[in-house]
Design a protein around this motif. Structure first.
Motif, PDB file in Angstrom:
ATOM      1  N   ASP A 214      20.854 -11.091 -15.293  1.00  0.00           N
ATOM      2  CA  ASP A 214      21.095 -10.060 -14.272  1.00  0.00           C
ATOM      3  C   ASP A 214      22.565 -10.095 -13.861  1.00  0.00           C
TER       4      ASP A 214
ATOM      5  N   GLU B 161       4.464  -4.218 -13.670  1.00  0.00           N
ATOM      6  CA  GLU B 161       5.936  -4.198 -13.811  1.00  0.00           C
ATOM      7  C   GLU B 161       6.485  -5.596 -14.090  1.00  0.00           C
ATOM      8  N   TYR B 162       5.878  -6.624 -13.475  1.00  0.00           N
ATOM      9  CA  TYR B 162       6.325  -8.001 -13.726  1.00  0.00           C
ATOM     10  C   TYR B 162       6.003  -8.411 -15.157  1.00  0.00           C
TER      11      TYR B 162
ATOM     12  N   LYS C 106       3.460  -1.693 -22.128  1.00  0.00           N
ATOM     13  CA  LYS C 106       4.373  -0.628 -21.674  1.00  0.00           C
ATOM     14  C   LYS C 106       3.626   0.665 -21.360  1.00  0.00           C
TER      15      LYS C 106
ATOM     16  N   SER D 282       9.379 -17.237 -19.946  1.00  0.00           N
ATOM     17  CA  SER D 282       9.488 -16.495 -18.698  1.00  0.00           C
ATOM     18  C   SER D 282       8.275 -16.823 -17.822  1.00  0.00           C
TER      19      SER D 282
ATOM     20  N   ILE E  94      19.530 -10.384 -21.165  1.00  0.00           N
ATOM     21  CA  ILE E  94      18.495 -10.808 -20.212  1.00  0.00           C
ATOM     22  C   ILE E  94      19.075 -11.094 -18.832  1.00  0.00           C
TER      23      ILE E  94
ATOM     24  N   ARG F  28       8.421  -6.678 -17.652  1.00  0.00           N
ATOM     25  CA  ARG F  28       9.763  -7.279 -17.660  1.00  0.00           C
ATOM     26  C   ARG F  28       9.755  -8.610 -18.415  1.00  0.00           C
ATOM     27  N   SER F  29       8.738  -9.434 -18.161  1.00  0.00           N
ATOM     28  CA  SER F  29       8.655 -10.732 -18.849  1.00  0.00           C
ATOM     29  C   SER F  29       8.460 -10.564 -20.345  1.00  0.00           C
TER      30      SER F  29
ATOM     31  N   SER G  11       3.267  -5.906 -26.677  1.00  0.00           N
ATOM     32  CA  SER G  11       4.367  -5.320 -25.894  1.00  0.00           C
ATOM     33  C   SER G  11       4.221  -3.805 -25.784  1.00  0.00           C
TER      34      SER G  11
ATOM     35  N   GLN H  41       9.394  -8.030 -22.178  1.00  0.00           N
ATOM     36  CA  GLN H  41      10.659  -7.548 -22.773  1.00  0.00           C
ATOM     37  C   GLN H  41      11.643  -8.708 -22.958  1.00  0.00           C
ATOM     38  N   ASP H  42      11.689  -9.619 -21.983  1.00  0.00           N
ATOM     39  CA  ASP H  42      12.594 -10.765 -22.098  1.00  0.00           C
ATOM     40  C   ASP H  42      12.220 -11.666 -23.273  1.00  0.00           C
TER      41      ASP H  42
END
Length: 378
Positions: A216, A8-9, A87, A55, A214, A12-13, A83, A15-16
């Motif tokens: 939050d 999951e980490y 996923k 990231s 990006i 997320r990285s 990527s 995607q950023d």
């Protein structure tokens, strides 16, 4: 290089940093994501030479292990494939191992992918920034400031400077201004600065849009560093670099009216919906123009005529109308963009005549306002 990481980490990285990777680049290696593993954690970098995003995933956070580093090293992997693979991996952990010939093995559960990598030494270095002009702003406020201004930047490259948002820092205040020469959006906010210097920079609208995706919605502070040709946004685990636009931003202060002949106070939602309905026919006439007229007893008429299709008129009750009678035409899209950005239940529109710019602001908020040029229809 070899490490095991919580999926999951990694997702997320990836995607950023993907927000900075372009498939249309003259430098082939920039279609990849650079991955560097050190004893502290894993750093991912994406860049299209205008925007660069870095990231960082630490080995542990709040006592939980996120990455187990078996061997330090680096690699560049094709961003599009990497990527998609990350996923769709089956398990919660991913093992990434780079062999001596740059062949990279990605394992998760029973799935194993082999990707040909590129030498990370050939990946361009990120800009080196001297942190002289630093100020801080909460992430949620920064997102809001971007949203309330960036829609008004120009999409035409005829005047490249107008495709950016002008940021001015002075007196512990940040003022953001965007204009495409038909409308203007302005937002200001108090900030924490380390010195009293004043300076400004024009940041590409495209960069700000990507940054906003990006960030939050938290009140964590974002450090912002502006240099001569770069801006850097720093959050806890993210660096976002963007080049600045060259040139002088036009002096917009003289566009802002200091007096008004007619002032109207309206309920935002009701007015927005009336403009939206009027634009249904206006849109077809491809100029998207609606007309606003003041009537007696505080009534506003919103109308639109499209000769080959038909016409629409609607009356809405204003909270108040002060000053001269008025008939004015303007772009429905520009008005709707401004109303959506204001975040206020009531708005005040100040007019200085049928062919002069008018400005819109929230009733109890002076930090944001919008200026729109009318359209000549008679």
């Amino acid at each position: 290089m070899k490490f095991i990481i919580q999926r999951e980490y990694l997702v997320r990285s990836v995607q950023d940093v993907m927000k900075a990777v372009s498939s249309r680049t003259t430098i082939p290696i920039l279609t990849g994501i650079k991955i560097v593993a050190t004893t502290e954690g894993v750093t991912l970098t994406g860049s299209d030479s205008d925007i660069s995003i870095e990231s960082f995933i630490p080995t542990e956070e709040a006592g939980d292990e996120i990455v187990e580093i078996k061997q330090v090293g680096s690699i560049v992997l094709q961003a599009r494939f990497f990527s998609e693979i990350v996923k769709k991996l089956p398990k919660d952990t991913v093992e990434i191992e780079v062999q001596s010939n740059l062949l990279t093995i990605i394992r998760s559960g029973k799935a194993e992918f082999n990707l040909n990598g590129l030498d990370a030494e050939e990946y361009p270095h990120l800009p080196q920034i001297e942190e002289n002009n630093v100020f801080k702003i909460p992430a949620d406020l920064l997102k809001n400031m971007i949203r309330q201004t960036v829609f008004a930047v120009s999409t035409s490259e005829t005047r490249p400077i107008l495709t950016g948002v002008n940021w001015k820092v002075e007196n512990n205040e940040l003022v953001c201004i965007a204009t495409d020469s038909h409308r203007l959006a302005m937002r200001n906010a108090k900030i924490e600065t380390e010195n009293e210097r004043s300076y400004h920079a024009v940041i590409p609208g495209k960069s700000l849009n990507e940054l906003s995706k990006i960030l939050d919605d938290t009140n964590d502070l974002v450090d912002i560093v502006i240099t001569e040709n770069q801006v850097l946004f720093k959050t806890k685990h993210l660096l976002f670099f963007s080049r600045l636009l060259d040139g002088n931003y036009p002096d917009t202060s003289r566009l802002i009216p200091t007096e008004s002949k007619t002032e109207v106070v309206l309920t935002t939602k009701e007015f927005l919906q009336a403009i939206d309905r009027a634009s249904l026919l206006a849109r077809e006439a491809n100029n998207n123009v609606v007309k606003l007229s003041t009537l007696p007893d505080g009534v506003i008429e919103v109308s639109s005529i499209s000769p080959e299709i038909g016409k629409v008129t609607e009356e809405i009750q204003s909270q108040s109308i002060e000053g001269e009678e008025l008939k004015i035409s303007f772009s429905a899209k520009y008005m709707m963009d401004a109303l959506k950005a204001l975040e206020s239940s009531e708005i005040k529109i100040s007019f200085t005549g049928a062919m002069r710019p008018f400005f819109i602001k929230a009733i109890n908020d002076d930090t944001v306002f919008h200026l729109i040029l009318p359209v000549r229809t008679f």
